[in-house]
Design a protein around this motif. Sequence first.
Motif, PDB file in Angstrom:
ATOM      1  N   MET A 160       0.822  -1.210   0.000  1.00  0.00           N
ATOM      2  CA  MET A 160       0.000   0.000   0.000  1.00  0.00           C
ATOM      3  C   MET A 160       0.856   1.261   0.000  1.00  0.00           C
ATOM      4  O   MET A 160       0.563   2.233  -0.704  1.00  0.00           O
ATOM      5  CB  MET A 160      -0.952  -0.009   1.190  1.00  0.00           C
ATOM      6  N   ALA A 161       1.938   1.250   0.791  1.00  0.00           N
ATOM      7  CA  ALA A 161       2.834   2.407   0.811  1.00  0.00           C
ATOM      8  C   ALA A 161       3.477   2.612  -0.555  1.00  0.00           C
ATOM      9  O   ALA A 161       3.577   3.748  -1.045  1.00  0.00           O
ATOM     10  CB  ALA A 161       3.897   2.227   1.889  1.00  0.00           C
ATOM     11  N   ASP A 162       3.914   1.527  -1.182  1.00  0.00           N
ATOM     12  CA  ASP A 162       4.506   1.623  -2.521  1.00  0.00           C
ATOM     13  C   ASP A 162       3.517   2.228  -3.511  1.00  0.00           C
ATOM     14  O   ASP A 162       3.879   3.099  -4.325  1.00  0.00           O
ATOM     15  CB  ASP A 162       4.930   0.246  -3.023  1.00  0.00           C
ATOM     16  N   ALA A 163       2.271   1.761  -3.462  1.00  0.00           N
ATOM     17  CA  ALA A 163       1.256   2.245  -4.401  1.00  0.00           C
ATOM     18  C   ALA A 163       0.969   3.724  -4.197  1.00  0.00           C
ATOM     19  O   ALA A 163       0.845   4.490  -5.163  1.00  0.00           O
ATOM     20  CB  ALA A 163      -0.022   1.424  -4.252  1.00  0.00           C
ATOM     21  N   LEU A 164       0.864   4.150  -2.940  1.00  0.00           N
ATOM     22  CA  LEU A 164       0.582   5.563  -2.662  1.00  0.00           C
ATOM     23  C   LEU A 164       1.770   6.445  -3.024  1.00  0.00           C
ATOM     24  O   LEU A 164       1.580   7.553  -3.555  1.00  0.00           O
ATOM     25  CB  LEU A 164       0.211   5.742  -1.192  1.00  0.00           C
ATOM     26  N   GLU A 165       2.988   5.997  -2.757  1.00  0.00           N
ATOM     27  CA  GLU A 165       4.156   6.782  -3.134  1.00  0.00           C
ATOM     28  C   GLU A 165       4.239   6.942  -4.647  1.00  0.00           C
ATOM     29  O   GLU A 165       4.544   8.027  -5.146  1.00  0.00           O
ATOM     30  CB  GLU A 165       5.437   6.132  -2.597  1.00  0.00           C
ATOM     31  N   ALA A 166       3.977   5.857  -5.372  1.00  0.00           N
ATOM     32  CA  ALA A 166       4.003   5.935  -6.835  1.00  0.00           C
ATOM     33  C   ALA A 166       2.917   6.879  -7.340  1.00  0.00           C
ATOM     34  O   ALA A 166       3.142   7.666  -8.270  1.00  0.00           O
ATOM     35  CB  ALA A 166       3.829   4.539  -7.434  1.00  0.00           C
ATOM     36  N   ALA A 167       1.736   6.825  -6.730  1.00  0.00           N
ATOM     37  CA  ALA A 167       0.638   7.699  -7.136  1.00  0.00           C
ATOM     38  C   ALA A 167       0.949   9.161  -6.854  1.00  0.00           C
ATOM     39  O   ALA A 167       0.599  10.051  -7.643  1.00  0.00           O
ATOM     40  CB  ALA A 167      -0.643   7.294  -6.416  1.00  0.00           C
ATOM     41  N   ALA A 168       1.612   9.424  -5.736  1.00  0.00           N
ATOM     42  CA  ALA A 168       1.969  10.802  -5.400  1.00  0.00           C
ATOM     43  C   ALA A 168       2.915  11.391  -6.436  1.00  0.00           C
ATOM     44  O   ALA A 168       2.852  12.592  -6.739  1.00  0.00           O
ATOM     45  CB  ALA A 168       2.599  10.857  -4.009  1.00  0.00           C
ATOM     46  N   ILE A 192       4.787   1.636   9.963  1.00  0.00           N
ATOM     47  CA  ILE A 192       5.059   3.046  10.239  1.00  0.00           C
ATOM     48  C   ILE A 192       5.330   3.800   8.944  1.00  0.00           C
ATOM     49  O   ILE A 192       4.895   4.946   8.783  1.00  0.00           O
ATOM     50  CB  ILE A 192       6.232   3.188  11.220  1.00  0.00           C
ATOM     51  N   ARG A 193       6.005   3.157   8.023  1.00  0.00           N
ATOM     52  CA  ARG A 193       6.194   3.779   6.704  1.00  0.00           C
ATOM     53  C   ARG A 193       4.836   4.046   6.052  1.00  0.00           C
ATOM     54  O   ARG A 193       4.599   5.133   5.503  1.00  0.00           O
ATOM     55  CB  ARG A 193       7.031   2.863   5.811  1.00  0.00           C
ATOM     56  N   PHE A 194       3.930   3.070   6.113  1.00  0.00           N
ATOM     57  CA  PHE A 194       2.596   3.266   5.541  1.00  0.00           C
ATOM     58  C   PHE A 194       1.897   4.452   6.191  1.00  0.00           C
ATOM     59  O   PHE A 194       1.275   5.276   5.501  1.00  0.00           O
ATOM     60  CB  PHE A 194       1.762   1.999   5.713  1.00  0.00           C
ATOM     61  N   LEU A 195       1.991   4.564   7.519  1.00  0.00           N
ATOM     62  CA  LEU A 195       1.337   5.673   8.208  1.00  0.00           C
ATOM     63  C   LEU A 195       1.921   7.015   7.786  1.00  0.00           C
ATOM     64  O   LEU A 195       1.189   8.003   7.626  1.00  0.00           O
ATOM     65  CB  LEU A 195       1.441   5.490   9.715  1.00  0.00           C
ATOM     66  N   ARG A 196       3.242   7.078   7.623  1.00  0.00           N
ATOM     67  CA  ARG A 196       3.853   8.325   7.161  1.00  0.00           C
ATOM     68  C   ARG A 196       3.377   8.678   5.758  1.00  0.00           C
ATOM     69  O   ARG A 196       3.072   9.840   5.463  1.00  0.00           O
ATOM     70  CB  ARG A 196       5.378   8.213   7.177  1.00  0.00           C
ATOM     71  N   VAL A 197       3.298   7.666   4.904  1.00  0.00           N
ATOM     72  CA  VAL A 197       2.905   7.909   3.516  1.00  0.00           C
ATOM     73  C   VAL A 197       1.442   8.343   3.423  1.00  0.00           C
ATOM     74  O   VAL A 197       1.115   9.322   2.748  1.00  0.00           O
ATOM     75  CB  VAL A 197       3.160   6.656   2.650  1.00  0.00           C
ATOM     76  N   ILE A 198       0.550   7.636   4.115  1.00  0.00           N
ATOM     77  CA  ILE A 198      -0.870   7.962   3.994  1.00  0.00           C
ATOM     78  C   ILE A 198      -1.176   9.303   4.648  1.00  0.00           C
ATOM     79  O   ILE A 198      -2.014  10.075   4.159  1.00  0.00           O
ATOM     80  CB  ILE A 198      -1.760   6.834   4.564  1.00  0.00           C
ATOM     81  N   SER A 199      -0.489   9.622   5.741  1.00  0.00           N
ATOM     82  CA  SER A 199      -0.770  10.876   6.438  1.00  0.00           C
ATOM     83  C   SER A 199      -0.259  12.088   5.676  1.00  0.00           C
ATOM     84  O   SER A 199      -0.729  13.204   5.909  1.00  0.00           O
ATOM     85  CB  SER A 199      -0.162  10.850   7.843  1.00  0.00           C
ATOM     86  N   SER A 200       0.696  11.886   4.777  1.00  0.00           N
ATOM     87  CA  SER A 200       1.251  13.005   4.016  1.00  0.00           C
ATOM     88  C   SER A 200       0.906  12.929   2.532  1.00  0.00           C
ATOM     89  O   SER A 200       1.441  13.707   1.731  1.00  0.00           O
ATOM     90  CB  SER A 200       2.774  13.047   4.187  1.00  0.00           C
ATOM     91  N   PHE A 201       0.022  12.015   2.162  1.00  0.00           N
ATOM     92  CA  PHE A 201      -0.339  11.859   0.738  1.00  0.00           C
ATOM     93  C   PHE A 201      -0.902  13.181   0.224  1.00  0.00           C
ATOM     94  O   PHE A 201      -1.862  13.715   0.784  1.00  0.00           O
ATOM     95  CB  PHE A 201      -1.363  10.736   0.582  1.00  0.00           C
ATOM     96  N   PRO A 202      -0.342  13.748  -0.843  1.00  0.00           N
ATOM     97  CA  PRO A 202      -0.700  15.116  -1.226  1.00  0.00           C
ATOM     98  C   PRO A 202      -1.972  15.264  -2.045  1.00  0.00           C
ATOM     99  O   PRO A 202      -2.493  16.380  -2.184  1.00  0.00           O
ATOM    100  CB  PRO A 202       0.514  15.552  -2.057  1.00  0.00           C
ATOM    101  N   LYS A 203      -2.476  14.159  -2.580  1.00  0.00           N
ATOM    102  CA  LYS A 203      -3.643  14.218  -3.460  1.00  0.00           C
ATOM    103  C   LYS A 203      -4.885  13.744  -2.714  1.00  0.00           C
ATOM    104  O   LYS A 203      -4.780  13.140  -1.648  1.00  0.00           O
ATOM    105  CB  LYS A 203      -3.391  13.362  -4.701  1.00  0.00           C
TER     106      LYS A 203
END
Length: 254
Positions: free
Chosen positions: A34-42, A81-92
């Motif tokens: 999930m973190a990988d997918a959100l980072e790629a989407a960002a 924790i990486r997932f939480l950082r990514v989802i909490s800062s997802f810009p879109k």
Amino acid sequence: MTDILTHTDAGILTITLNRVAKKNSITSAMYTAMADALEAAAADASVRVAVIQGHETIFSAGNDIGDFLSAPVPTAESPVIRFLRVISSFPKPLVGAVCGAAVGIGTTMLLHCDLVYAGDNAAFSMPFVNLGVCPEAGSSYLVPRLMGHQRAAEALLLGDPFTAETALEVGLINRIVPPAEVHALAQLQAKRLAAKPLASLVTTKRLMKQEQAAPVAERIAEETVLFSRMLREPAAKEALTAFMENRRPDFSSF
């Protein structure tokens, strides 16, 4: 990875929790996916919106306890924790679609969504204290500000579950519909968002969240340290073992 499905179409990334036989309990590998997918989407300008959904009968039972106990104690670099950082800062814009139970991180991840749509079968709970640990995902900061202290105490200190109606009343979700309509509604709203200028969406979301961005990041870091420390203590070991053995934990000596 079949436990997490990702699909991108017309500017919308859809992430689906797909471990229904295990009540969509989340493993370290699923957090990473999930973190990988959100980072790629960002980073992908063609993706304008992300949707996170489960199944019509279950959103997520939270952490997979067996996987959780076999993994190292969470640190800042752990997949969760990486997932939480990514989802909490997802810009879109991020849309949640919730049916059935949303337990632990199944609820707290929704605090970082911009829009959340729920089935009338949805039920939310954050039973961290019951498991001998403390809240995560910045929920100790966000939940009192969303619900007020007394309702937050019921949810976080008592660990009481609450219904979709209560979630709507306190502002955790936007709308309640029959379970069969939730995913379609989330996609409809995501399409509406995807049709708007991306720069406007990103700037508006940043302006809306900028006052809480630093406190949330700091609280996630603090919660991680305390959660990890408490996880080593006897109360957490008793509670998690009792959970695995399907019995009531005995906290009389703690």
